[in-house]
Motif scaffolding. Structure first.
Motif, PDB file in Angstrom:
ATOM      1  N   GLU A 322       0.853  -1.182   0.000  1.00 22.99           N
ATOM      2  CA  GLU A 322       0.000   0.000   0.000  1.00 22.99           C
ATOM      3  C   GLU A 322       0.893   1.238   0.000  1.00 22.99           C
ATOM      4  OE1 GLU A 322      -2.899   1.882   3.262  1.00 22.99           O
ATOM      5  OE2 GLU A 322      -3.792   0.180   2.204  1.00 22.99           O
ATOM      6  N   GLY A 323       0.679   2.083  -0.979  1.00 25.12           N
ATOM      7  CA  GLY A 323       1.500   3.282  -1.080  1.00 25.12           C
ATOM      8  C   GLY A 323       2.770   3.030  -1.868  1.00 25.12           C
ATOM      9  N   SER A 358      -6.629  -8.706  -0.047  1.00 22.76           N
ATOM     10  CA  SER A 358      -6.939  -7.617   0.889  1.00 22.76           C
ATOM     11  C   SER A 358      -5.930  -7.507   2.024  1.00 22.76           C
ATOM     12  CB  SER A 358      -8.346  -7.800   1.471  1.00 22.76           C
ATOM     13  OG  SER A 358      -9.326  -7.748   0.451  1.00 22.76           O
ATOM     14  N   VAL A 359      -4.952  -8.416   2.074  1.00 23.56           N
ATOM     15  CA  VAL A 359      -3.878  -8.307   3.070  1.00 23.56           C
ATOM     16  C   VAL A 359      -2.820  -7.372   2.509  1.00 23.56           C
ATOM     17  CG1 VAL A 359      -2.083  -9.540   4.331  1.00 23.56           C
ATOM     18  CG2 VAL A 359      -4.329 -10.601   3.992  1.00 23.56           C
ATOM     19  N   ARG A 360      -2.536  -6.291   3.235  1.00 21.00           N
ATOM     20  CA  ARG A 360      -1.631  -5.273   2.720  1.00 21.00           C
ATOM     21  C   ARG A 360      -0.547  -4.937   3.734  1.00 21.00           C
ATOM     22  NH1 ARG A 360      -3.566  -2.697  -1.775  1.00 21.00           N
ATOM     23  NH2 ARG A 360      -5.685  -3.299  -2.417  1.00 21.00           N
ATOM     24  N   LEU A 361       0.553  -4.410   3.191  1.00 20.85           N
ATOM     25  CA  LEU A 361       1.666  -3.938   4.004  1.00 20.85           C
ATOM     26  C   LEU A 361       1.965  -2.504   3.594  1.00 20.85           C
ATOM     27  CD1 LEU A 361       3.989  -4.450   6.055  1.00 20.85           C
ATOM     28  CD2 LEU A 361       5.388  -5.162   4.101  1.00 20.85           C
ATOM     29  N   ALA A 362       1.900  -1.580   4.561  1.00 28.12           N
ATOM     30  CA  ALA A 362       2.194  -0.172   4.311  1.00 28.12           C
ATOM     31  C   ALA A 362       3.484   0.195   5.034  1.00 28.12           C
ATOM     32  CB  ALA A 362       1.044   0.714   4.796  1.00 28.12           C
ATOM     33  N   VAL A 363       4.407   0.817   4.328  1.00 26.03           N
ATOM     34  CA  VAL A 363       5.695   1.227   4.897  1.00 26.03           C
ATOM     35  C   VAL A 363       5.776   2.747   4.826  1.00 26.03           C
ATOM     36  CG1 VAL A 363       8.203   1.043   4.735  1.00 26.03           C
ATOM     37  CG2 VAL A 363       6.759  -0.921   4.136  1.00 26.03           C
ATOM     38  N   ARG A 364       5.957   3.381   5.992  1.00 25.22           N
ATOM     39  CA  ARG A 364       5.998   4.847   6.043  1.00 25.22           C
ATOM     40  C   ARG A 364       7.186   5.303   6.880  1.00 25.22           C
ATOM     41  NH1 ARG A 364       0.578   3.502   6.769  1.00 25.22           N
ATOM     42  NH2 ARG A 364      -0.852   4.302   5.179  1.00 25.22           N
ATOM     43  N   GLY A 369      11.594   7.321  12.891  1.00 22.78           N
ATOM     44  CA  GLY A 369      11.874   5.944  12.495  1.00 22.78           C
ATOM     45  C   GLY A 369      11.020   5.502  11.327  1.00 22.78           C
ATOM     46  N   TRP A 370      10.731   4.191  11.301  1.00 21.78           N
ATOM     47  CA  TRP A 370       9.922   3.577  10.251  1.00 21.78           C
ATOM     48  C   TRP A 370       8.705   2.916  10.874  1.00 21.78           C
ATOM     49  CZ3 TRP A 370      10.984   4.261   5.171  1.00 21.78           C
ATOM     50  CH2 TRP A 370      12.257   4.721   4.835  1.00 21.78           C
ATOM     51  N   ARG A 371       7.587   3.012  10.153  1.00 19.87           N
ATOM     52  CA  ARG A 371       6.347   2.375  10.599  1.00 19.87           C
ATOM     53  C   ARG A 371       5.886   1.406   9.532  1.00 19.87           C
ATOM     54  NH1 ARG A 371       0.663   5.408  12.255  1.00 19.87           N
ATOM     55  NH2 ARG A 371      -0.701   3.597  11.942  1.00 19.87           N
ATOM     56  N   LEU A 372       5.722   0.145   9.933  1.00 23.89           N
ATOM     57  CA  LEU A 372       5.264  -0.909   9.022  1.00 23.89           C
ATOM     58  C   LEU A 372       3.897  -1.396   9.509  1.00 23.89           C
ATOM     59  CD1 LEU A 372       8.577  -1.258   9.532  1.00 23.89           C
ATOM     60  CD2 LEU A 372       8.276  -2.967   7.758  1.00 23.89           C
ATOM     61  N   ASP A 373       2.861  -1.157   8.711  1.00 24.54           N
ATOM     62  CA  ASP A 373       1.492  -1.516   9.071  1.00 24.54           C
ATOM     63  C   ASP A 373       1.048  -2.746   8.293  1.00 24.54           C
ATOM     64  OD1 ASP A 373       1.413   0.687  10.702  1.00 24.54           O
ATOM     65  OD2 ASP A 373       0.379   1.956   9.243  1.00 24.54           O
ATOM     66  N   VAL A 374       0.577  -3.755   9.016  1.00 28.39           N
ATOM     67  CA  VAL A 374      -0.032  -4.936   8.400  1.00 28.39           C
ATOM     68  C   VAL A 374      -1.549  -4.755   8.508  1.00 28.39           C
ATOM     69  CG1 VAL A 374      -0.303  -7.433   8.494  1.00 28.39           C
ATOM     70  CG2 VAL A 374       1.933  -6.400   8.950  1.00 28.39           C
ATOM     71  N   LEU A 375      -2.229  -4.699   7.359  1.00 26.48           N
ATOM     72  CA  LEU A 375      -3.650  -4.375   7.298  1.00 26.48           C
ATOM     73  C   LEU A 375      -4.446  -5.564   6.777  1.00 26.48           C
ATOM     74  CD1 LEU A 375      -3.097  -0.948   5.507  1.00 26.48           C
ATOM     75  CD2 LEU A 375      -3.411  -1.285   7.966  1.00 26.48           C
ATOM     76  N   ASP A 376      -5.571  -5.849   7.439  1.00 25.99           N
ATOM     77  CA  ASP A 376      -6.455  -6.902   6.945  1.00 25.99           C
ATOM     78  C   ASP A 376      -7.899  -6.411   6.983  1.00 25.99           C
ATOM     79  OD1 ASP A 376      -7.815  -7.561   9.450  1.00 25.99           O
ATOM     80  OD2 ASP A 376      -5.974  -8.518  10.099  1.00 25.99           O
ATOM     81  N   ARG A 377      -8.804  -7.235   6.466  1.00 26.61           N
ATOM     82  CA  ARG A 377     -10.227  -6.926   6.468  1.00 26.61           C
ATOM     83  C   ARG A 377     -11.008  -8.018   7.179  1.00 26.61           C
ATOM     84  NH1 ARG A 377     -11.341  -1.754   6.260  1.00 26.61           N
ATOM     85  NH2 ARG A 377     -10.390  -0.704   4.447  1.00 26.61           N
TER      86      ARG A 377
END
Length: 438
Positions: A322-323, A358-364, A369-377
């Motif tokens: 994502e992104g 629909s399983v996503r990984l967002a890296v910001r 630092g760094w933020r890694l979000d694991v997103l599901d539905r």
């Protein structure tokens, strides 16, 4: 009540002055029959002066007494004594002033009584709490110490006025080291069955425009041992459950295999052996997971190219990015440990019932630092599960070990980061893994 107290002060003065002037004029007219006019007027005026002065003093005297009383009560208020009140029988502006002054005294008395009661309650709570509390002034001397602090540091003796450094010099080395490290922390005193565990908390603040430090020392031996017992019981239940689920089929299939060999029914033997192998590998994986959690090594923070790291992660478990991820982005973390943490999180996302796409990984990139979000539905988590999901051995899955999220948390905190769980507004869960820059 005298007539001059029933009238405003200015009216009273005017009336009395007019009476005395009228008397002086009458005396001058009387004397003018035998004396020249100017002589008669002077004699009359001179005769009226003493009585006029006496009348003025009589009129002003109550007001002067009132002003002195007001000055005295104001001084008492300044000194913290609110037990005074004034009485004035007159009317007008002075009566309003006295009433307002008495109301102020009643308000100050009520506030003082409420403040005293609250101070008494607070002091009772501070003195009887099991947490040792020390207040230290800028010079390092103890300003206040409750009963628990006196028992911990002084054998029950008063500590006020002593240098805190002097107390630490006679304290156990582990306690002195915990204070020398600064900030909050935990340490133990003694060993074996005599070991006591303490939590240290330190807070700085300004008191009377001077910096002070509040030291809180709480003995946690009983609480931790109770939690330790509960944790061990839960570990034993989980391990027993997994061992029984694996060893019982293995034992049964081994017996069945022996019977098949005895009867010569070899065609069914490979199926039994395959099942035995599957259960043994599951048990091996289960034990390895516990060992990995218990023996997590210190992370090695090496430079990691994020895009290459993500591609390697995607080769093991499917997800969508994502992104945008900068191809040249470099982070510093232990690639093996963070990979293991993200694999656990991504597998949990797939097991939540989310469609594979629909399983996503967002890296910001964040400020620190760094933020890694694991997103599901999936279905998300209720409040009870959110509060316990990161605890070791807590699982809502029938065959879950409760180590996936706990291991991810250990990895994040070992890097100096954190992990957080949050339900998404449109359904599903967001698990954020935050890692520092270096």
């Amino acid at each position: 009540m005298p007539w001059h107290q029933r009238l405003p002060l200015t009216v009273t003065l005017t009336v009395v002055a007019l009476l005395h002037v009228a008397g002086a004029i009458a005396l001058a007219l009387f004397l003018s029959r035998w004396l020249p006019v100017w002589t008669a007027g002077g004699v009359a005026f001179a005769a009226a002066i003493p009585s006029l002065v006496w009348a003025l003093r009589r009129i002003i005297a109550p007001a002067q007494s009132l002003f002195r009383a007001l000055a005295g009560t104001v001084t008492s208020y300044r000194d913290g004594d609110y037990s005074f009140s004034l009485s004035w029988q007159g009317r007008g502006t002075l009566r309003e002033l006295v009433d307002a002054h008495n109301e102020l005294g009643d308000t100050l008395r009520a506030q003082r009584q409420s403040l005293v009661q609250r101070e008494l309650l607070l002091d009772t709570m501070v003195q009887n709490t099991p947490v040792a509390m020390l207040l230290i002034d800028p010079s390092g001397r103890i300003v206040h110490a409750n009963i628990a602090a006196r028992k911990t540091f002084g054998g029950g003796r008063r500590l006020e006025g002593q240098l805190f450094a002097t107390l630490l010099a006679g304290a156990p080395s582990s306690m002195a080291e915990a204070f020398a490290a600064g900030g909050d922390g935990m340490f133990s005193v003694g060993d074996g069955d005599a070991e006591d565990i303490y939590h240290l908390s330190r807070r700085r603040f300004r008191l009377n425009a001077r910096h002070h430090e509040l030291v809180l020392l709480r003995e946690m031996t009983t609480d931790l041992r109770r939690q330790e017992v509960q944790t061990w019981k839960k570990v034993i239940r989980v391990i027993s459950h997994e061992l029984n689920n694996s060893l019982a089929p293995i034992a049964s299939l081994a017996h069945s295999g022996a019977e098949l060999l005895r009867r010569g029914q070899l065609e069914r033997l490979p199926e039994a052996l395959t099942t035995i192998e599957e259960r043994a590998r599951h048990l091996e994986s289960f034990i390895r997971g516990y060992a990995r959690f218990a023996k997590l090594p210190a992370p090695r923070r090496d430079p990691v190219q994020l895009l290459t790291f993500i591609d390697q992660l995607a080769s093991q478990v499917p997800f969508e990015i994502e992104g945008h991820v900068d191809p040249g982005a470099i982070a510093h973390f232990d690639a093996g440990q963070v990979e293991q943490a993200l694999l656990n999180l991504l597998r949990n996302a797939h097991e939540s019932g989310t469609a594979p796409g629909s399983v996503r990984l967002a890296v910001r990139r964040t400020a620190d630092g760094w933020r890694l979000d694991v997103l599901d539905r999936g279905a998300g988590m209720n409040e009870a599960v959110l509060g316990n999901a990161l605890l070791p051995f807590y699982s809502t899955k029938r065959n879950g070990t409760g180590l996936g999220l706990a291991l991810a948390r250990e990895i994040a905190e070992a890097h100096g980061g954190r992990i957080a769980l949050l339900n998404r507004p449109d359904g599903g869960l967001c698990v954020s893994l935050v890692l520092p820059l270096a």
